[in-house]
Design an enzyme around this catalytic site. Structure first.
Site, short mmCIF file in Angstrom:
data_model
loop_
_atom_site.label_atom_id
_atom_site.label_comp_id
_atom_site.label_asym_id
_atom_site.label_seq_id
_atom_site.Cartn_x
_atom_site.Cartn_y
_atom_site.Cartn_z
N ASP A 139 4.76 1.53 -6.80
CA ASP A 139 4.93 2.56 -7.27
C ASP A 139 3.18 2.87 -8.07
OD1 ASP A 139 6.30 3.83 -5.42
OD2 ASP A 139 8.21 4.03 -7.32
N GLU A 140 2.21 2.27 -7.73
CA GLU A 140 1.18 1.09 -8.93
C GLU A 140 0.09 1.15 -8.54
OE1 GLU A 140 1.93 -0.87 -12.06
OE2 GLU A 140 4.44 -0.54 -12.49
#
Length: 292
Positions: free
Chosen positions: A237-238
């Site tokens: 999620d980055e």
């Protein structure tokens, strides 16, 4: 390496996007090349990042009146790219990226993408759907798409990912879209698909990463919920963010209502990100993106 269609392709319009170290004369040099061969620029946008000192540009140009062979033009472009230390992509406008969709059980993002694709609003060639469940088979096959059911367990994850990659490559995939595919891709697969896989996260990243972000948001009493479409990287999620959508809420909204509201913003953010990618408008700028 640059990507471009062969001269044998019948194509009058091309998209050129690139990034290079910023310096005086970049615009003059690239536009001068197009002017010299009598290519007509029909659309252009650019950005100069003062922090990274990088120049970004996207243009569309017509070559119907070009005065040299296409091979000669691409050779000149390659020489200019070497001079400017340019990373570039050259693609025929009519050549739509081949997109594979991955989904688990929730079908709202899948449905939105397929609806836009069928309506001609998504400049992509969707080539199939892959899933670890059977839930979305009927919807996918209604659109005439092949449905690849690849169930997964903790023990079979490596084999399942290998099969997924094989399906993607056999279809000539250019982009894998995780349309609420509720499995974390391995670092190995993330690396193989770097820059070629987009995920939708049901949170306004970088807040509320990981599982159950709506529950996290509810516990924090947020007044805005959101969704984020980003490129997939080994860092969960980055990845670089492409598009985000938000919806205001208040204290009366329950977690269940937040989830239902989230379906709309997730679908909107993912559809936007896929469109931008397929139109070659997204250029990576480190951990960030430039949208032209």
């Amino acid at each position: 390496m640059p990507e471009y269609a062969s001269a044998a392709d019948a194509c009058d319009a091309y998209i050129l996007s690139f990034k290079c170290p910023d310096r005086i004369g970049v615009v003059a040099l690239y536009s001068g090349l197009l002017y010299a061969v009598e290519a007509n620029i029909t659309e252009v946008s650019n950005y100069s990042d003062p922090v990274t000192r990088t120049f970004f540009l996207r243009c569309v140009f017509d070559i119907s009146g070009i005065t040299v062979d296409f091979e000669e033009f691409t050779a000149r472009l390659a020489a200019l790219a070497a001079e400017l230390d340019m990373e570039y992509t050259l693609r025929c406008v009519a050549e739509r990226p081949r997109v594979m969709l991955a989904v688990s059980k929730y079908d709202h993002c899948l449905s939105a993408l397929l609806t836009k694709w069928r309506a001609g609003a998504l400049p992509a060639n969707i080539v199939g759907v892959v899933s670890n469940h059977e839930d979305c088979r009927e919807l996918s096959e209604w659109y005439g798409l092949p449905y690849h059911h690849l169930p997964i367990t903790r023990e079979t994850k490596p084999q399942q990912e290998t099969a997924m990659l094989e399906v993607f490559e056999a279809a000539g995939g250019d982009l894998l879209v995780l349309a609420r595919y509720m499995q974390i891709l391995s670092d190995t697969l993330c690396e193989k698909l770097r820059g070629r896989a987009i995920n939708i996260h049901h949170s306004f990243l970088p807040g509320f990463k990981g599982a159950k972000p709506y529950h996290q948001a509810y516990e924090r009493g947020v007044k805005v919920i959101g969704a984020t479409a980003h490129y997939v990287t080994p860092d969960l999620d980055e990845g670089p963010i492409i598009a985000q959508e938000v919806r205001p809420i208040d204290h009366e909204i329950s977690v269940e209502q937040m989830v239902h509201l989230g379906h709309d913003i997730e679908s909107a953010a993912l559809s936007q990100a896929v469109r931008l990618h397929c139109e070659q408008r997204v250029i990576l700028n480190g951990q960030r993106t430039v949208i032209l």
